[in-house]
Design a protein around this motif. Structure first.
Motif, short mmCIF file in Angstrom:
data_model
loop_
_atom_site.label_atom_id
_atom_site.label_comp_id
_atom_site.label_asym_id
_atom_site.label_seq_id
_atom_site.Cartn_x
_atom_site.Cartn_y
_atom_site.Cartn_z
N ALA A 46 58.03 42.82 42.39
CA ALA A 46 58.35 41.85 43.44
C ALA A 46 59.50 40.95 42.97
CB ALA A 46 57.11 41.00 43.75
N ARG A 47 59.95 40.09 43.87
CA ARG A 47 61.06 39.18 43.56
C ARG A 47 60.59 37.81 43.10
NH1 ARG A 47 65.47 40.59 48.25
NH2 ARG A 47 65.72 42.75 47.61
N MET A 48 59.28 37.63 42.94
CA MET A 48 58.76 36.36 42.43
C MET A 48 57.68 36.65 41.40
SD MET A 48 56.57 34.94 45.72
CE MET A 48 55.70 33.64 44.87
N ASN A 49 57.33 35.63 40.63
CA ASN A 49 56.31 35.77 39.59
C ASN A 49 54.96 36.13 40.20
OD1 ASN A 49 58.21 34.93 37.72
ND2 ASN A 49 57.43 32.85 37.59
N ILE A 50 54.12 36.77 39.39
CA ILE A 50 52.73 37.03 39.75
C ILE A 50 51.88 36.59 38.57
CG2 ILE A 50 52.72 39.43 38.92
CD1 ILE A 50 50.98 38.33 42.12
N ARG A 51 50.73 35.98 38.84
CA ARG A 51 49.88 35.46 37.77
C ARG A 51 48.93 36.55 37.30
NH1 ARG A 51 50.67 30.72 35.90
NH2 ARG A 51 49.22 29.98 34.36
N ILE A 52 48.86 36.72 35.97
CA ILE A 52 47.94 37.67 35.36
C ILE A 52 47.10 36.94 34.32
CG2 ILE A 52 49.41 39.68 35.78
CD1 ILE A 52 50.31 39.51 32.81
N ALA A 53 45.95 37.49 34.00
CA ALA A 53 45.05 36.88 33.02
C ALA A 53 44.55 37.93 32.04
CB ALA A 53 43.87 36.20 33.71
N ASN A 54 44.34 37.52 30.80
CA ASN A 54 43.80 38.43 29.80
C ASN A 54 42.31 38.18 29.57
OD1 ASN A 54 43.79 36.14 28.16
ND2 ASN A 54 45.45 36.86 26.83
N ASN A 55 41.65 37.61 30.56
CA ASN A 55 40.21 37.41 30.57
C ASN A 55 39.77 37.39 32.03
OD1 ASN A 55 37.69 37.06 29.44
ND2 ASN A 55 37.91 34.87 29.16
N TRP A 56 38.49 37.55 32.27
CA TRP A 56 37.95 37.51 33.62
C TRP A 56 36.57 36.89 33.57
CZ3 TRP A 56 33.87 41.10 34.48
CH2 TRP A 56 33.71 42.05 33.48
N CYS A 57 36.05 36.45 34.71
CA CYS A 57 34.89 35.56 34.72
C CYS A 57 33.75 35.97 35.63
CB CYS A 57 35.34 34.17 35.15
SG CYS A 57 36.73 33.53 34.26
N TRP A 58 33.63 37.21 35.93
CA TRP A 58 32.53 37.61 36.80
C TRP A 58 32.02 38.98 36.36
CZ3 TRP A 58 37.63 37.30 38.07
CH2 TRP A 58 38.26 38.44 38.56
N PRO A 59 30.73 39.26 36.59
CA PRO A 59 30.16 40.54 36.17
C PRO A 59 30.74 41.71 36.94
CG PRO A 59 28.43 38.97 36.76
CD PRO A 59 29.74 38.36 37.16
N VAL A 60 30.96 42.81 36.26
CA VAL A 60 31.46 44.03 36.90
C VAL A 60 30.55 44.42 38.06
CG1 VAL A 60 31.93 46.48 36.55
CG2 VAL A 60 32.57 44.84 34.80
N SER A 61 29.27 44.21 37.90
CA SER A 61 28.32 44.59 38.95
C SER A 61 28.55 43.82 40.25
CB SER A 61 26.89 44.37 38.46
OG SER A 61 26.68 43.00 38.15
N ASP A 62 29.25 42.69 40.18
CA ASP A 62 29.51 41.89 41.38
C ASP A 62 30.76 42.32 42.13
OD1 ASP A 62 27.25 40.42 41.07
OD2 ASP A 62 28.25 38.63 40.33
N GLY A 63 31.53 43.23 41.59
CA GLY A 63 32.69 43.71 42.32
C GLY A 63 34.00 43.43 41.62
N TRP A 64 35.07 43.67 42.36
CA TRP A 64 36.41 43.62 41.80
C TRP A 64 37.17 42.36 42.14
CZ3 TRP A 64 34.66 48.17 44.27
CH2 TRP A 64 34.36 49.21 43.40
N TRP A 65 36.61 41.48 42.98
CA TRP A 65 37.36 40.34 43.50
C TRP A 65 36.68 39.02 43.17
CZ3 TRP A 65 41.99 41.37 45.68
CH2 TRP A 65 42.22 42.69 46.08
N TYR A 66 37.49 37.97 42.99
CA TYR A 66 37.02 36.60 42.79
C TYR A 66 37.87 35.70 43.67
CZ TYR A 66 35.92 32.18 40.48
OH TYR A 66 35.53 30.89 40.22
N SER A 67 37.24 34.94 44.54
CA SER A 67 37.97 34.18 45.54
C SER A 67 37.79 32.68 45.36
CB SER A 67 37.47 34.58 46.93
OG SER A 67 38.14 33.87 47.93
N GLY A 68 38.78 31.93 45.85
CA GLY A 68 38.61 30.50 45.98
C GLY A 68 39.30 29.64 44.94
#
Length: 154
Positions: free
Chosen positions: A47-69
C-alpha cells in the motif's frame, strides 16, 4: 482440521466481518518467536501508507482470527519498537516484516478504523475489509500465513 477446511473457514469469517459483523476477543495468549526469515507469519506492505503489525497477540486461537475495538493490543508493552518484544510498529510502504528480525514471526496486522483495506493471503483472492465508521480490527497471523496489504484508503 484439514488445510482446505481451515481456508474456507477463514474466508467465511473474513466475508462476515467485512460485511459489518464484529468479534471481540479479550483473553490473552502467548505468541512465539523464531530466528530466521520466513519462519513465522509475514506481512508485505504494497500500500501507499503504513500498516501496523505486532510481534505478539492477545487472544486464544480457539476464539478466532480477529480482535476488534482497539487501536493497540493490550499485550503490547513496547509500541513503536523494532527491536523489542512484545511490540508493534508501523510497517512502511514497500517493506516486508521479514526484513526485521523481531518481526520474522509477525503475529497480527491491524486494519485501521475509518479505512478500507484491500489485502490477500498468499495465493488467494483479494479481500476488502471496510472499517469506515468502525473501530480498528486486528487479524491474527499463523506461522504459515503471508498477508499482502494491497491498498488502504481513508
Amino acid at each position: 482440521m484439514k488445510p482446505t477446511a481451515t481456508l474456507f473457514a477463514r474466508l467465511a469469517l473474513v466475508a462476515a466481518l467485512s460485511a459489518g459483523a464484529s468479534l471481540v476477543l479479550p483473553e490473552s495468549a502467548q505468541a512465539g518467536t523464531c530466528s530466521t526469515q520466513g519462519c513465522g507469519g509475514e506481512v508485505s506492505n504494497n500500500a501507499r501508507m503504513n500498516i501496523r503489525i505486532a510481534n505478539n497477540w492477545c487472544w486464544p486461537v480457539s476464539d478466532g482470527w480477529w480482535y476488534s475495538g482497539k487501536d493497540t493490543l493490550p499485550c503490547v508493552s513496547k509500541p513503536g519498537t523494532w527491536s523489542g518484544w512484545p511490540a508493534d510498529v508501523e510497517l512502511p510502504p514497500g517493506d516486508w516484516s521479514g526484513n526485521h528480525s523481531r518481526y520474522y514471526d509477525t503475529d497480527a496486522v491491524r486494519f485501521y478504523r475509518g479505512c478500507v483495506t484491500k489485502w490477500h493471503y498468499w495465493g488467494l483472492s483479494v479481500q476488502t475489509t471496510d472499517r469506515r465508521g468502525k473501530s480498528s480490527l486486528w487479524l491474527k497471523l499463523f506461522d504459515t500465513d503471508h498477508v499482502y496489504i494491497d491498498s488502504i484508503s481513508c
